[in-house]
Design a protein around this motif. Structure first.
Motif, short mmCIF file in Angstrom:
data_model
loop_
_atom_site.label_atom_id
_atom_site.label_comp_id
_atom_site.label_asym_id
_atom_site.label_seq_id
_atom_site.Cartn_x
_atom_site.Cartn_y
_atom_site.Cartn_z
N THR A 32 0.94 -1.37 0.08
CA THR A 32 0.28 0.43 -0.22
C THR A 32 0.88 1.26 0.59
N ILE A 33 1.38 1.47 1.05
CA ILE A 33 2.83 2.44 0.79
C ILE A 33 3.60 2.71 -0.67
N ARG A 92 -8.67 -3.31 2.84
CA ARG A 92 -8.02 -3.99 2.04
C ARG A 92 -7.91 -5.67 3.02
N ILE A 93 -7.10 -5.68 4.56
CA ILE A 93 -6.95 -6.59 5.16
C ILE A 93 -8.94 -7.01 5.26
N GLU A 94 -9.78 -6.76 6.07
CA GLU A 94 -10.19 -6.91 5.75
C GLU A 94 -11.64 -8.34 4.34
N ARG A 141 -7.78 8.67 -2.76
CA ARG A 141 -6.20 8.31 -3.94
C ARG A 141 -6.03 6.90 -3.76
N VAL A 142 -6.50 6.64 -2.10
CA VAL A 142 -5.99 5.16 -1.39
C VAL A 142 -6.57 4.45 -2.12
N ARG A 143 -6.38 3.18 -3.10
CA ARG A 143 -6.82 2.18 -2.44
C ARG A 143 -7.10 0.94 -2.45
N ALA A 144 -8.33 0.81 -1.45
CA ALA A 144 -8.97 0.06 -0.87
C ALA A 144 -8.29 -1.53 -1.53
#
Ligand SMILES: *Cc1c(COP(=O)(O)O)cnc(C)c1O
Length: 494
Positions: A44-45, A72-74, A491-494
């Motif tokens: 992610t980073i 993403r974890i969920e 903007r951060v993609r899940a």
């Protein structure tokens, strides 16, 4: 080289350890192992880092990154393979799993999956049985074939037939039949893989019997006929019938003592002729056998309406060779598929029942009036859940398709609910129905309207779900404009 601004943004990014210590992530160890979480954090980073280097003008803060990571974890706990509602009007939709199974087949799968079974056990002899036996008698009874074998899919079946009977020899095929079926199944590639030497004859639009005849050599093992499936040539065209290929092979046997097989890759594999096909009716498997094919292969999940499988029929001595080929072991069906296929084939013993019970046949055969009634029901549900100020739903005649590379020219009369947008638009609605709903709905866009074709919607429950989803889309427009969060998605993609 990063610019000073980019360097500053990159420096602002959290370290992986920092992200892992964030409360949202620290407590997520209960839902996924630490190793996976750490890997996701790095990805992610890393993704944000790449976006910055690609020119993004801002970077998400630690909280935003943690929220995306948490989502993403969920998502690991949400099924990836899940049901969708097919409102596309394409009946055998390969991307959506082709054929829905009949209830009888589903029940058989559940029993086979949940317990032990007679998969390779013969109760009559109290000894080892064959997994091929379960379906073979039905396939033979329904096609008139002497023997049959079912493997993983038709691509595997084609591969196996070519490898067993034509590897190291020549197989003659018309240039008009060197087709690509989709999903990268190309006849020339399969031939190469099976080590059969492909001898092309004729031209794209015309191939004559004399083309086959003059291509025959000492080394010819097979005359291969491929159903052109998903495309049709019209106009100045000619191809050679199975009957003529049969006569040519017989002639070679009589005059030269050569054994040349006539094999057809029939693709969609219709077991019965449906009236709805009209002038586009394709020969059934039984018909191709009567015309003189030595071997025919076809799919289990196209027009047959069963599970994914590739079925090969023909003379017993040929099928026996396939059964003892090691590829038969590598490509064999599992017990759940065998259960589904056997149950589906059993339904065909009564044609009438088959077209009532097997969803693919039912959808193909449903009279237009019945589809219209279903569409009217859907329209009423949509009118209830969508505000008049937001959209105008109407009923329109439409054309549905068989799909799955079958009957490409056959227009199937259908009816759809058509949405004209007063608020929002067809594109954003389509995206909402697919990405925001637990059960995605696959609709179709035509001009600026969204269409829900009633022919491929399986039940009233699905119609209710579709209407509710449309209602939710328009409600989301209202809440978006009152919150003022239109297009400012993270903007951060899940
Ligand atoms: C669909 C098709 C195949 C591939 O069958 P699968 O069951 O998808 O593997 C091969 N040949 C023809 C002519 C087809 O139409």
């Amino acid at each position: 080289m990063a610019s000073p601004n980019q360097q500053e943004l990159l420096r602002s990014l959290p370290q992986v350890d920092e992200a892992l210590r964030h409360p949202l992530i620290a407590e997520a160890t209960a839902i996924a192992p630490h190793g996976i979480i750490a890997e996701y954090a790095r990805e992610t980073i890393g993704g944000v880092r790449r976006e910055i280097l690609d020119g993004a003008s801002s970077a998400p803060d630690l909280d935003a990154i943690a929220a995306a990571l948490r989502a993403r974890i969920e998502s690991l706990h949400k099924p990836s393979l899940r049901p969708v509602i097919n409102a596309s009007g394409v009946i055998v939709h390969t991307n959506l799993g082709r054929s829905a199974l009949a209830d009888e087949a589903v029940e058989a799968v559940v029993h086979a999956a949940a317990g032990y079974s007679t998969l390779e056990y013969d109760c009559a002899t109290m000894g080892r049985g064959s997994r091929h036996a379960h379906c073979e008698r039905f396939i033979c009874a329904l096609t008139g074939a002497e023997a049959a074998i079912a493997v993983n899919n038709n691509a595997a079946a084609v591969m196996m037939v070519l490898a067993e009977f034509a590897a190291g020899h020549e197989a003659i095929v018309s240039r008009g039949e060197l087709v690509e079926i989709g999903g990268s199944f190309r006849i020339p590639d399969i031939m190469k893989l099976s080590r059969a030497a492909m001898v092309e004859v004729g031209t794209t639009n015309k191939t004559h019997l004399s083309d086959y005849r003059s291509a025959i050599t000492e080394d010819t093992a097979m005359l291969l006929k491929v159903h052109p499936s998903n495309y049709r040539m019209v106009g100045f065209t000619e191809s050679v019938s199975i009957k003529d290929l049969r006569a040519l092979a017989d002639d070679q046997r009589a005059s030269e003592g050569r054994d040349i097989l006539v094999y057809e890759d029939q693709g969609s594999g219709a077991l019965i002729e449906l009236a709805c096909f009209g002038e586009y009716a394709e020969p059934t498997v039984a018909e191709s056998l009567r015309q003189g094919c030595d071997l025919i292969s076809f799919s289990g999940d196209k027009l047959l309406g069963g599970p994914q499988a590739g079925i090969i029929v023909g003379a017993k001595h040929l099928i026996d060779r396939l059964k003892s080929n090691p590829m038969a072991r590598a490509l064999r069906l599992d017990k759940m598929t065998i259960a589904a296929l056997e149950a589906t084939l059993r339904l065909y013993l009564d044609r009438e029942r088959a077209s009532e019970r097997i969803p693919t046949l039912r959808m193909l055969a449903a009279p237009a009036g019945q589809v219209k009634e279903a569409a009217e029901h859907l329209l009423a549900l949509v009118r209830e859940s969508v505000p008049e100020t937001h959209a105008v739903p109407t009923l329109i005649p439409e054309i549905a398709r068989a799909g799955g590379g079958a009957l490409p020219m056959c227009d199937i009369e259908s009816f759809a609910v058509c949405i004209d947008f007063l608020k929002g638009d067809a594109q954003s609605c389509e995206a909402y129905l697919i990405t925001k709903r637990a059960i995605p709905i696959i609709a179709r866009i035509k001009h600026d309207q969204l269409l829900l074709d009633a022919r491929t919607i399986l039940s009233k429950d699905e119609m209710e779900e579709a209407a509710a989803a449309l209602g939710a889309y328009f409600a989301s427009l209202d809440s978006a404009s009152s919150d003022g969060i239109d297009a400012t998605e993270s903007r951060v993609r899940a």
